[in-house]
Design a protein around this motif. Structure first.
Motif, PDB file in Angstrom:
ATOM      1  N   ILE A 238      11.279 -16.581 -65.432  1.00  0.00           N
ATOM      2  CA  ILE A 238      11.047 -17.963 -65.858  1.00  0.00           C
ATOM      3  C   ILE A 238       9.702 -18.500 -65.371  1.00  0.00           C
ATOM      4  N   ALA A 239       9.288 -18.161 -64.159  1.00  0.00           N
ATOM      5  CA  ALA A 239       8.076 -18.737 -63.575  1.00  0.00           C
ATOM      6  C   ALA A 239       6.796 -18.036 -63.992  1.00  0.00           C
ATOM      7  N   ALA A 240       6.907 -16.856 -64.588  1.00  0.00           N
ATOM      8  CA  ALA A 240       5.732 -15.998 -64.775  1.00  0.00           C
ATOM      9  C   ALA A 240       4.638 -16.663 -65.609  1.00  0.00           C
ATOM     10  N   ARG A 241       4.990 -17.242 -66.743  1.00  0.00           N
ATOM     11  CA  ARG A 241       3.950 -17.811 -67.600  1.00  0.00           C
ATOM     12  C   ARG A 241       3.277 -19.003 -66.929  1.00  0.00           C
ATOM     13  N   SER A 242       4.052 -19.798 -66.209  1.00  0.00           N
ATOM     14  CA  SER A 242       3.472 -20.962 -65.532  1.00  0.00           C
ATOM     15  C   SER A 242       2.488 -20.532 -64.456  1.00  0.00           C
ATOM     16  N   VAL A 243       2.839 -19.489 -63.697  1.00  0.00           N
ATOM     17  CA  VAL A 243       1.941 -18.985 -62.656  1.00  0.00           C
ATOM     18  C   VAL A 243       0.677 -18.419 -63.285  1.00  0.00           C
TER      19      VAL A 243
ATOM     20  N   ALA B 156      18.913 -21.615 -77.058  1.00  0.00           N
ATOM     21  CA  ALA B 156      17.783 -22.349 -76.471  1.00  0.00           C
ATOM     22  C   ALA B 156      18.280 -23.541 -75.658  1.00  0.00           C
ATOM     23  N   GLU B 157      19.316 -24.219 -76.160  1.00  0.00           N
ATOM     24  CA  GLU B 157      19.882 -25.354 -75.425  1.00  0.00           C
ATOM     25  C   GLU B 157      20.475 -24.901 -74.096  1.00  0.00           C
ATOM     26  N   ASN B 158      21.165 -23.758 -74.107  1.00  0.00           N
ATOM     27  CA  ASN B 158      21.744 -23.238 -72.860  1.00  0.00           C
ATOM     28  C   ASN B 158      20.666 -22.851 -71.856  1.00  0.00           C
ATOM     29  N   VAL B 159      19.599 -22.224 -72.348  1.00  0.00           N
ATOM     30  CA  VAL B 159      18.496 -21.859 -71.452  1.00  0.00           C
ATOM     31  C   VAL B 159      17.867 -23.116 -70.856  1.00  0.00           C
ATOM     32  N   ASN B 160      17.676 -24.124 -71.678  1.00  0.00           N
ATOM     33  CA  ASN B 160      17.123 -25.390 -71.175  1.00  0.00           C
ATOM     34  C   ASN B 160      18.036 -26.019 -70.132  1.00  0.00           C
ATOM     35  N   ALA B 161      19.344 -26.019 -70.409  1.00  0.00           N
ATOM     36  CA  ALA B 161      20.285 -26.638 -69.475  1.00  0.00           C
ATOM     37  C   ALA B 161      20.217 -25.966 -68.108  1.00  0.00           C
ATOM     38  N   GLN B 162      19.988 -24.661 -68.087  1.00  0.00           N
ATOM     39  CA  GLN B 162      19.912 -23.931 -66.829  1.00  0.00           C
ATOM     40  C   GLN B 162      18.555 -24.082 -66.143  1.00  0.00           C
ATOM     41  N   PHE B 163      17.467 -24.014 -66.918  1.00  0.00           N
ATOM     42  CA  PHE B 163      16.159 -23.814 -66.304  1.00  0.00           C
ATOM     43  C   PHE B 163      15.163 -24.963 -66.451  1.00  0.00           C
ATOM     44  N   ALA B 164      15.365 -25.891 -67.393  1.00  0.00           N
ATOM     45  CA  ALA B 164      14.324 -26.880 -67.674  1.00  0.00           C
ATOM     46  C   ALA B 164      13.980 -27.721 -66.447  1.00  0.00           C
ATOM     47  N   GLU B 165      14.980 -28.197 -65.752  1.00  0.00           N
ATOM     48  CA  GLU B 165      14.711 -29.077 -64.610  1.00  0.00           C
ATOM     49  C   GLU B 165      13.964 -28.355 -63.486  1.00  0.00           C
ATOM     50  N   PRO B 166      14.454 -27.192 -63.005  1.00  0.00           N
ATOM     51  CA  PRO B 166      13.691 -26.529 -61.935  1.00  0.00           C
ATOM     52  C   PRO B 166      12.311 -26.062 -62.390  1.00  0.00           C
TER      53      PRO B 166
ATOM     54  N   ARG C  97       1.793 -29.442 -67.408  1.00  0.00           N
ATOM     55  CA  ARG C  97       2.657 -30.275 -68.238  1.00  0.00           C
ATOM     56  C   ARG C  97       4.054 -29.668 -68.356  1.00  0.00           C
ATOM     57  N   PRO C  98       5.068 -30.508 -68.601  1.00  0.00           N
ATOM     58  CA  PRO C  98       6.414 -29.963 -68.798  1.00  0.00           C
ATOM     59  C   PRO C  98       6.524 -29.216 -70.121  1.00  0.00           C
ATOM     60  N   VAL C  99       7.497 -28.337 -70.205  1.00  0.00           N
ATOM     61  CA  VAL C  99       7.793 -27.639 -71.460  1.00  0.00           C
ATOM     62  C   VAL C  99       9.144 -28.109 -71.961  1.00  0.00           C
ATOM     63  N   ASP C 100       9.302 -28.174 -73.291  1.00  0.00           N
ATOM     64  CA  ASP C 100      10.561 -28.685 -73.837  1.00  0.00           C
ATOM     65  C   ASP C 100      11.471 -27.587 -74.375  1.00  0.00           C
ATOM     66  N   ASN C 101      10.980 -26.340 -74.455  1.00  0.00           N
ATOM     67  CA  ASN C 101      11.812 -25.217 -74.876  1.00  0.00           C
ATOM     68  C   ASN C 101      11.493 -24.049 -73.946  1.00  0.00           C
ATOM     69  N   VAL C 102      12.311 -23.910 -72.916  1.00  0.00           N
ATOM     70  CA  VAL C 102      12.008 -22.947 -71.861  1.00  0.00           C
ATOM     71  C   VAL C 102      12.001 -21.516 -72.398  1.00  0.00           C
ATOM     72  N   ARG C 103      13.002 -21.185 -73.208  1.00  0.00           N
ATOM     73  CA  ARG C 103      13.087 -19.803 -73.704  1.00  0.00           C
ATOM     74  C   ARG C 103      11.848 -19.411 -74.495  1.00  0.00           C
ATOM     75  N   ASP C 104      11.471 -20.248 -75.450  1.00  0.00           N
ATOM     76  CA  ASP C 104      10.323 -19.900 -76.286  1.00  0.00           C
ATOM     77  C   ASP C 104       9.014 -19.979 -75.501  1.00  0.00           C
ATOM     78  N   HIS C 105       8.972 -20.827 -74.481  1.00  0.00           N
ATOM     79  CA  HIS C 105       7.814 -20.864 -73.574  1.00  0.00           C
ATOM     80  C   HIS C 105       7.661 -19.526 -72.867  1.00  0.00           C
ATOM     81  N   VAL C 106       8.748 -18.969 -72.366  1.00  0.00           N
ATOM     82  CA  VAL C 106       8.705 -17.680 -71.667  1.00  0.00           C
ATOM     83  C   VAL C 106       8.333 -16.562 -72.638  1.00  0.00           C
ATOM     84  N   TYR C 107       8.931 -16.587 -73.840  1.00  0.00           N
ATOM     85  CA  TYR C 107       8.714 -15.524 -74.811  1.00  0.00           C
ATOM     86  C   TYR C 107       7.305 -15.538 -75.423  1.00  0.00           C
ATOM     87  N   THR C 108       6.711 -16.706 -75.577  1.00  0.00           N
ATOM     88  CA  THR C 108       5.469 -16.936 -76.327  1.00  0.00           C
ATOM     89  C   THR C 108       5.732 -16.682 -77.822  1.00  0.00           C
TER      90      THR C 108
END
Length: 404
Positions: free
Chosen positions: A107-112, A159-169, A180-191
């Motif tokens: 989850i953190a890789a793209r942000s780093v 995507a909703e389930n991934v967001n529910a788990q990971f969006a806040e942290p 900036r925040p991301v609104d779709n964590v799964r697709d953010h990670v996948y590119t």
């Protein structure tokens, strides 16, 4: 140049990145790898002259129980892993030109990578992990079972389930490093241009609007290790046996026993791979032999069929060896997908573990052990590529040279 590779999981998750790392080293690239701190992974990388940056708890400990952790425990593990990644990845990526992450757990890789201003690539080992109207999302333990059948709806719910788990942290950490925040964590990670490290014959990607998937071929290395002398003696003592093994998975206790009984009923000898579940022989008869970790590339060319859980690596190795397969997938990750591919390609049979019966086992083994199935498996094996890791390494290096 220096590249950071990162994944978290069992051997099937780590070994493909090891193959990519070796091919990158051959091109003069320095490689670091973030992976679980299990001793076997540390030894594997040390033997190849690579630096392991340990992340998270040992995977073998998480897989030790007969059942998966509870939904609450899995949620806690996942949140803690995001925190750990943001603690570890920045230091690991220091001085790197690129970060290649394999698996949604990264989850953190793209942000780093974004904060460091370095190239980022997401890689999947199976087409089923990437959103498409042609298949449903893979099973994700601990998350609600979706009440839908349409594939696109299922991917939206995923995507909703991934967001529910990971969006806040995730967004909390991004804010702390000025992103900036991301609104779709799964697709953010996948590119929108993920890499697919799967063989195009065994697990092809079907073109999907909005996703420019780069299929490199599966990432693997030739294994030159000899087979143990005791195993060779068993193999030479009779007709080719049927291999039964579930790798790092822990199947229901009776599945291995019932498989052995069904194989014997077909008149075949049996090899039982102990794996992480520490499977053992059903009895002391000399038609059954137990083994530890061995060279599957050499072994599978000498067996009548391979019975396994549907891991991407085992499916590929058996297919390359031309060995028919019987897949008993646990309802995890890409296991059901690879079971379906074996059945669709007519190179074996797929079984549903929860509804396994003696009759279905017998039918599956009759199918897999038929001369027609073996002929199809051998013909398909000759079509599978072995250069996926080299293709990926060259493409990554080309991308970095262009960016420079």
């Amino acid at each position: 140049m220096r590249v950071l590779l990162s994944t978290y999981g069992t051997r099937g998750d780590v070994e493909p990145l090891v193959a990519l790392a070796v091919r990158l080293q051959e091109l003069g690239v320095e490689v670091r790898m973030c992976a679980p701190p299990d001793e076997e992974f540390a030894q594997r990388l040390a033997g190849l002259g690579m630096q392991l940056v340990p992340v998270g708890p040992p995977v073998r400990e998480l897989m030790r129980g007969a059942t998966l952790p509870s939904a609450a425990e899995l949620s806690r593990y996942r949140t803690e892993m995001v925190d750990t990644q943001f603690d570890v990845f920045p230091g690991a990526a220091d001085g790197c030109d690129a970060l290649v992450a394999a698996g949604l757990a990264q989850i953190a890789a793209r942000s780093v990578a974004e904060a460091a201003g370095i190239h980022y690539v997401y890689a999947s080992y199976s087409a089923v992990n990437l959103p498409s109207p042609y298949h449903a999302p893979p099973p994700r333990p601990g998350w609600p079972e979706p009440d839908a059948t349409d594939n696109l709806t299922l991917w939206d719910l995923d995507a909703e389930n991934v967001n529910a788990q990971f969006a806040e942290p995730l967004n909390g950490h991004r804010a702390a490093i000025g992103l900036r925040p991301v609104d779709n964590v799964r697709d953010h990670v996948y590119t929108d241009q993920p890499w697919l490290a799967a063989d195009p014959v065994l697990g092809a990607w079907r073109e999907t609007p909005g996703l420019d998937v780069i299929q490199t071929g599966a990432w693997g290395l030739p294994d030159e290790r000899p087979l143990p002398a005791e195993l060779l003696t068993f193999l030479d003592a009779g007709t080719p046996p049927v291999y039964v093994g579930f790798g790092s998975m822990r199947p229901a206790p009776d599945i291995a026993r019932r498989a052995v009984e069904a194989i014997r009923a077909q008149g075949h000898r049996v090899l039982v791979s102990r794996g992480w579940a520490d499977l053992d022989l059903v009895d002391g008869r000399d038609d059954c032999f137990a083994i530890g970790e061995v060279n599957h590339q050499r072994l599978f060319g000498r067996v009548a069929a391979v019975v396994h859980h549907g891991g991407a690596g085992t499916t590929l190795t058996a297919a390359r060896a031309g060995a028919p397969q019987v897949v008993v997938p646990l309802q995890l990750a890409d296991n059901p997908y690879w079971a379906g591919r074996v059945a669709d390609l007519d190179i074996g049979a797929a079984l549903d573990a929860p509804t396994l019966t003696t009759e279905s086992l017998n039918v599956a083994f009759k199918t897999a052990l038929s001369p027609e199935t073996r002929a199809r498996a051998k013909a398909l094996g000759a079509k599978l590529r072995t250069d996926g890791a080299a293709v990926a390494a060259n493409r990554l290096l080309d991308d970095l040279v262009r960016k420079r």
